[in-house]
Scaffold this motif. Sequence first.
Motif, PDB file in Angstrom:
ATOM      1  N   LEU A 156     -13.174  15.881   5.551  1.00  0.00           N
ATOM      2  CA  LEU A 156     -12.386  16.154   6.251  1.00  0.00           C
ATOM      3  C   LEU A 156     -11.001  15.457   6.090  1.00  0.00           C
ATOM      4  O   LEU A 156      -9.995  15.877   5.839  1.00  0.00           O
ATOM      5  CB  LEU A 156     -12.615  16.276   7.818  1.00  0.00           C
ATOM      6  N   VAL A 157     -11.174  13.956   5.926  1.00  0.00           N
ATOM      7  CA  VAL A 157     -10.319  13.297   5.613  1.00  0.00           C
ATOM      8  C   VAL A 157      -9.539  13.594   4.356  1.00  0.00           C
ATOM      9  O   VAL A 157      -8.247  13.501   4.071  1.00  0.00           O
ATOM     10  CB  VAL A 157     -10.538  11.875   5.722  1.00  0.00           C
ATOM     11  N   ARG A 158     -10.555  13.811   3.297  1.00  0.00           N
ATOM     12  CA  ARG A 158      -9.992  14.252   1.916  1.00  0.00           C
ATOM     13  C   ARG A 158      -9.013  15.658   2.103  1.00  0.00           C
ATOM     14  O   ARG A 158      -7.970  15.611   1.367  1.00  0.00           O
ATOM     15  CB  ARG A 158     -11.062  14.350   1.005  1.00  0.00           C
ATOM     16  N   ALA A 189     -13.130   2.337   3.569  1.00  0.00           N
ATOM     17  CA  ALA A 189     -13.840   2.615   2.473  1.00  0.00           C
ATOM     18  C   ALA A 189     -13.066   3.423   1.776  1.00  0.00           C
ATOM     19  O   ALA A 189     -13.039   3.703   0.412  1.00  0.00           O
ATOM     20  CB  ALA A 189     -15.069   3.089   2.688  1.00  0.00           C
ATOM     21  N   MET A 190     -12.332   4.495   2.299  1.00  0.00           N
ATOM     22  CA  MET A 190     -11.545   5.627   1.466  1.00  0.00           C
ATOM     23  C   MET A 190     -10.130   4.797   0.988  1.00  0.00           C
ATOM     24  O   MET A 190      -9.201   5.643   0.603  1.00  0.00           O
ATOM     25  CB  MET A 190     -11.256   6.702   2.383  1.00  0.00           C
ATOM     26  N   GLY A 191      -9.875   3.683   1.417  1.00  0.00           N
ATOM     27  CA  GLY A 191      -8.620   3.055   0.854  1.00  0.00           C
ATOM     28  C   GLY A 191      -7.423   3.183   1.925  1.00  0.00           C
ATOM     29  O   GLY A 191      -6.225   2.687   1.380  1.00  0.00           O
ATOM     30  N   PHE A 192      -7.675   3.321   3.249  1.00  0.00           N
ATOM     31  CA  PHE A 192      -6.664   2.970   4.129  1.00  0.00           C
ATOM     32  C   PHE A 192      -6.193   1.561   4.488  1.00  0.00           C
ATOM     33  O   PHE A 192      -7.454   0.866   4.407  1.00  0.00           O
ATOM     34  CB  PHE A 192      -7.010   3.818   5.394  1.00  0.00           C
ATOM     35  N   GLN A 193      -5.255   1.204   4.667  1.00  0.00           N
ATOM     36  CA  GLN A 193      -5.019  -0.246   5.027  1.00  0.00           C
ATOM     37  C   GLN A 193      -4.633  -0.369   6.269  1.00  0.00           C
ATOM     38  O   GLN A 193      -3.709   0.455   6.973  1.00  0.00           O
ATOM     39  CB  GLN A 193      -4.053  -0.700   4.130  1.00  0.00           C
ATOM     40  N   LYS A 194      -5.152  -1.588   7.049  1.00  0.00           N
ATOM     41  CA  LYS A 194      -4.561  -1.755   8.233  1.00  0.00           C
ATOM     42  C   LYS A 194      -3.046  -2.212   8.275  1.00  0.00           C
ATOM     43  O   LYS A 194      -2.921  -3.423   7.624  1.00  0.00           O
ATOM     44  CB  LYS A 194      -5.637  -2.772   9.007  1.00  0.00           C
ATOM     45  N   THR A 195      -2.381  -1.616   8.983  1.00  0.00           N
ATOM     46  CA  THR A 195      -0.953  -2.293   8.910  1.00  0.00           C
ATOM     47  C   THR A 195      -0.333  -2.370  10.478  1.00  0.00           C
ATOM     48  O   THR A 195       0.841  -2.969  10.316  1.00  0.00           O
ATOM     49  CB  THR A 195       0.279  -0.689   8.410  1.00  0.00           C
ATOM     50  N   ASP A 196      -1.139  -2.582  11.479  1.00  0.00           N
ATOM     51  CA  ASP A 196      -0.540  -2.795  12.663  1.00  0.00           C
ATOM     52  C   ASP A 196      -1.828  -2.810  13.649  1.00  0.00           C
ATOM     53  O   ASP A 196      -2.911  -2.184  13.485  1.00  0.00           O
ATOM     54  CB  ASP A 196       0.510  -1.768  13.248  1.00  0.00           C
ATOM     55  N   GLU A 197      -1.575  -3.717  14.794  1.00  0.00           N
ATOM     56  CA  GLU A 197      -2.621  -3.662  15.814  1.00  0.00           C
ATOM     57  C   GLU A 197      -1.934  -3.890  17.037  1.00  0.00           C
ATOM     58  O   GLU A 197      -1.138  -4.705  17.113  1.00  0.00           O
ATOM     59  CB  GLU A 197      -3.570  -4.690  15.668  1.00  0.00           C
ATOM     60  N   TYR A 198      -2.247  -3.085  18.256  1.00  0.00           N
ATOM     61  CA  TYR A 198      -1.706  -3.388  19.528  1.00  0.00           C
ATOM     62  C   TYR A 198      -2.195  -2.944  20.566  1.00  0.00           C
ATOM     63  O   TYR A 198      -3.285  -2.257  20.597  1.00  0.00           O
ATOM     64  CB  TYR A 198      -0.183  -2.472  19.354  1.00  0.00           C
ATOM     65  N   PHE A 199      -1.822  -3.168  21.924  1.00  0.00           N
ATOM     66  CA  PHE A 199      -2.793  -2.903  22.989  1.00  0.00           C
ATOM     67  C   PHE A 199      -1.782  -1.674  23.953  1.00  0.00           C
ATOM     68  O   PHE A 199      -0.560  -1.710  23.769  1.00  0.00           O
ATOM     69  CB  PHE A 199      -2.906  -4.028  24.015  1.00  0.00           C
ATOM     70  N   THR A 200      -2.384  -0.780  24.002  1.00  0.00           N
ATOM     71  CA  THR A 200      -1.548   0.596  24.929  1.00  0.00           C
ATOM     72  C   THR A 200      -1.115   0.166  26.194  1.00  0.00           C
ATOM     73  O   THR A 200      -0.342   0.927  26.849  1.00  0.00           O
ATOM     74  CB  THR A 200      -2.313   1.805  24.772  1.00  0.00           C
ATOM     75  N   THR A 215      -2.721   3.008   7.239  1.00  0.00           N
ATOM     76  CA  THR A 215      -1.776   3.871   6.344  1.00  0.00           C
ATOM     77  C   THR A 215      -2.598   3.947   5.161  1.00  0.00           C
ATOM     78  O   THR A 215      -3.289   3.061   4.386  1.00  0.00           O
ATOM     79  CB  THR A 215      -0.431   3.014   6.110  1.00  0.00           C
ATOM     80  N   TYR A 216      -2.347   5.197   4.377  1.00  0.00           N
ATOM     81  CA  TYR A 216      -2.770   5.408   3.177  1.00  0.00           C
ATOM     82  C   TYR A 216      -1.885   5.592   2.439  1.00  0.00           C
ATOM     83  O   TYR A 216      -1.004   6.782   2.628  1.00  0.00           O
ATOM     84  CB  TYR A 216      -3.936   6.642   3.061  1.00  0.00           C
ATOM     85  N   PHE A 217      -1.391   4.837   1.512  1.00  0.00           N
ATOM     86  CA  PHE A 217      -0.164   4.978   0.784  1.00  0.00           C
ATOM     87  C   PHE A 217      -0.471   5.918  -0.737  1.00  0.00           C
ATOM     88  O   PHE A 217      -1.329   5.714  -1.530  1.00  0.00           O
ATOM     89  CB  PHE A 217       0.356   3.703   0.117  1.00  0.00           C
ATOM     90  N   LEU A 218       0.037   7.079  -0.602  1.00  0.00           N
ATOM     91  CA  LEU A 218      -0.230   8.018  -1.493  1.00  0.00           C
ATOM     92  C   LEU A 218       0.374   7.518  -2.760  1.00  0.00           C
ATOM     93  O   LEU A 218       1.487   7.068  -3.013  1.00  0.00           O
ATOM     94  CB  LEU A 218       0.464   9.424  -1.230  1.00  0.00           C
ATOM     95  N   PRO A 219      -0.206   7.974  -3.961  1.00  0.00           N
ATOM     96  CA  PRO A 219      -0.063   7.204  -5.363  1.00  0.00           C
ATOM     97  C   PRO A 219       1.586   7.747  -5.697  1.00  0.00           C
ATOM     98  O   PRO A 219       2.247   6.966  -6.302  1.00  0.00           O
ATOM     99  CB  PRO A 219      -0.914   7.768  -6.194  1.00  0.00           C
TER     100      PRO A 219
END
Length: 226
Positions: A156-158, A189-200, A215-219
């Motif tokens: 589904l993610v793909r 595992a699919m290549g996403f990178q953690k770019t932020d963390e916050y509390f709602t 974030t997944y940075f597309l090539p």
Amino acid sequence: MAPYHIRQYQERDHKRVLELFSRGMKEHIPAIFRRMLTLPRTLLPLFGVLVTIVLVSGSWLLAAVCSFLGLLGLWLLVWFLCRKYVATCLHTDLADITKSYLSARGSFWVAESGGQVVGIVGCRPVKDPPLGRKQLQLFRLSVSSQHRGQGIAKALVRTVLQFARDQGYSDLVLETSNVQYSALALYQAMGFQKTDEYFTSVTMRLMTLSVFHFTYFLPFAWEPGM
């Protein structure tokens, strides 16, 4: 051949989509509860109440009953917050999936197995992306507990990633909580990178339930004017 296939959402899928999402979110209640029990701000008050009752009344039974009621109250708090979040989602974007996703330059897919919808995912453009970026956001990824371990979530993610590439997006972004352990492992595992963390909210901060932004940075990065 995979025991499932992925297709675009149809109106007849609506009831099943809501069921999958609701059940998936409620599965996180035990994980949140266990996390709460590991926090000093939870354990110390419970221990303090236990000791105080024993010292004042001399009754270990009364102390045990009060401790149980305290734990029950904590469970009900977690259950209430989860139910409130689900209700909000059901009355916002999931109330009309066609309008919220398909008519908003995004899309929504279901994974079907044996004639039944067993997985869901949606996406739509980020309204105010960072300057020079064209971002698509992934939403509502969920797979039936009976159909996990078959690669459905990854497929589904793909599907969303391919849609993002075809539409010329530079990034695929998503948000998930720090207790959704299987989702975190999948995205990383699919290549996403953690770019932020916050509390709602303040409540979520007290419960140390944070939101991770991935974030997944597309090539082939999108450029303004393309």
